[in-house]
Design a protein around this motif. Structure first.
Motif, short mmCIF file in Angstrom:
data_model
loop_
_atom_site.label_atom_id
_atom_site.label_comp_id
_atom_site.label_asym_id
_atom_site.label_seq_id
_atom_site.Cartn_x
_atom_site.Cartn_y
_atom_site.Cartn_z
N ASP A 1 32.21 40.25 94.01
CA ASP A 1 33.02 41.24 94.74
C ASP A 1 33.53 40.70 96.07
N LYS A 2 33.01 39.56 96.50
CA LYS A 2 33.39 39.04 97.82
C LYS A 2 34.75 38.35 97.75
N HIS A 3 35.68 38.83 98.57
CA HIS A 3 37.03 38.26 98.61
C HIS A 3 37.00 37.07 99.58
N ALA A 4 36.81 35.86 99.04
CA ALA A 4 36.52 34.70 99.89
C ALA A 4 37.77 33.99 100.40
N LEU A 5 38.87 34.06 99.64
CA LEU A 5 40.15 33.49 100.09
C LEU A 5 41.24 34.52 99.84
N LYS A 6 42.04 34.78 100.85
CA LYS A 6 43.00 35.90 100.78
C LYS A 6 44.44 35.41 100.94
N ASP A 7 45.18 35.45 99.84
CA ASP A 7 46.64 35.17 99.89
C ASP A 7 46.97 33.90 100.67
N ILE A 8 46.29 32.82 100.33
CA ILE A 8 46.52 31.55 101.05
C ILE A 8 47.84 30.93 100.60
N LYS A 9 48.67 30.58 101.58
CA LYS A 9 49.92 29.85 101.31
C LYS A 9 49.93 28.65 102.23
#
Length: 252
Positions: free
Chosen positions: A17-25
Motif C-alpha cells: 500500500d505504500k506509494h514509494a515513487l509518485k509520478d516521476i518524470k
C-alpha cells in the motif's frame, strides 16, 4: 547536444500500500553523471533499482509508467531482463565480490553470456580492471581470492565486474558509503573517467560528493522528485524551498 540515455515518464511504484515513487518524470543524459540525493527512505534507491528492474525481485511491488532506454520501454513484456541487466550494470553500497579469484570475479559475467575463449577472457579481464583503475594493483595476483582485497579495492573490483559485460549505463547505490576517504576519492576520480564512455546514475547521501562528481542532480523527498537541474545550479540557486532546506542541512 547530449542524447537521453534514459527517459522516465509517469513512473509510480507501490510496495504493497505504500506509494514509494509518485509520478516521476526525468530524462537522464548519456555519458554524464546524474546524482540522486535526498534523506533516507525518500525513494532514491528505489528509483535507481527501477532502472534495471531490480525491484522485480521484491514481492508485492507494483510499477506503472514508462522507462525508455533507447526508445524501448524496459517494462515491456518482450524485454529480456538478463539482457537488460547486461546493458545496465549495478554497483551496490557494500562491495560484494564473489568468493572466487580476482580473475574469476571479472570473468564471471562474460562467461555467463557464453564467452569461453581464454585469450578473449584475459583481454576482457585486463580491460575491465584497467577501466576500474585496479589493474596495476592486482595484475600479479589475479589468482588470489578477491575477498583478500581492501574494501576500496573490492569496490573497484565490483565496478570492473560490472564493466566486463560492456554495459552502457552504470547504476551506483552509495558506492563509497562503506569506504575510507582515500578509497572514496579514488572511486570519485574513477566515476569522472568512466563518464567518457558510460552513463552513470549514482545515489549518494554525501552532498559534497554529488557537487564534486555529478553533472546533474535530482532531489527526492517522500517519493516525489522535487527538483532536477544542473548540479551547480541546484546547489547554488535551488528553485524549491525544500531543496534549499535539505542542502543547507535544515532537515534530513
Amino acid at each position: 547536444m547530449k542524447h537521453h540515455a534514459i527517459s522516465v515518464q509517469d513512473l509510480n511504484l507501490y510496495y504493497g500500500d505504500k506509494h514509494a515513487l509518485k509520478d516521476i518524470k526525468i530524462d537522464i543524459e548519456e555519458k554524464s553523471v546524474t546524482a540522486l540525493i535526498g534523506p533516507s527512505g525518500c525513494g532514491k534507491s528505489t528509483f535507481l533499482r527501477t532502472l534495471n528492474r531490480m525491484n522485480d525481485l521484491i514481492s508485492g511491488v507494483k510499477i506503472s509508467g514508462v522507462i525508455n532506454v533507447h526508445d524501448q520501454n524496459i517494462y515491456d513484456n518482450e524485454v529480456e531482463v538478463e539482457m537488460l541487466r547486461k546493458q545496465i550494470g549495478m554497483v551496490f553500497q557494500a562491495p560484494n565480490p564473489f568468493p572466487k579469484s580476482i580473475y574469476d570475479n571479472v570473468a564471471y559475467g562474460p562467461r555467463i553470456h557464453g564467452m569461453r575463449n581464454k585469450n578473449e577472457l584475459d583481454q576482457i579481464v585486463e580491460k575491465s580492471l584497467r577501466g576500474a583503475a585496479l589493474w596495476d594493483e592486482v595484475k600479479d595476483r589475479l589468482k588470489d581470492r578477491a575477498t583478500g582485497l581492501s574494501g576500496g579495492q573490492q569496490q573497484r573490483l565490483c565496478i570492473a565486474r560490472a564493466l566486463a559485460v560492456e554495459p552502457e549505463i552504470l547504476l551506483m547505490d552509495e558506492p563509497t558509503s562503506a569506504l575510507d576517504p582515500i578509497s572514496t576519492a579514488k572511486i570519485e576520480e574513477l566515476v569522472q573517467e568512466l563518464k567518457q564512455n558510460y552513463t552513470i546514475v549514482i545515489v549518494t547521501h554525501n552532498m559534497q560528493q554529488a557537487a564534486r562528481i555529478s553533472d546533474k542532480t535530482a532531489f527526492f523527498l517522500n517519493g516525489d522528485l522535487i527538483e532536477y537541474n544542473d548540479t551547480d545550479t541546484l546547489f547554488s540557486n535551488p528553485e524549491d524551498q525544500k531543496t534549499e532546506d535539505y542542502i543547507t542541512g535544515r532537515f534530513g
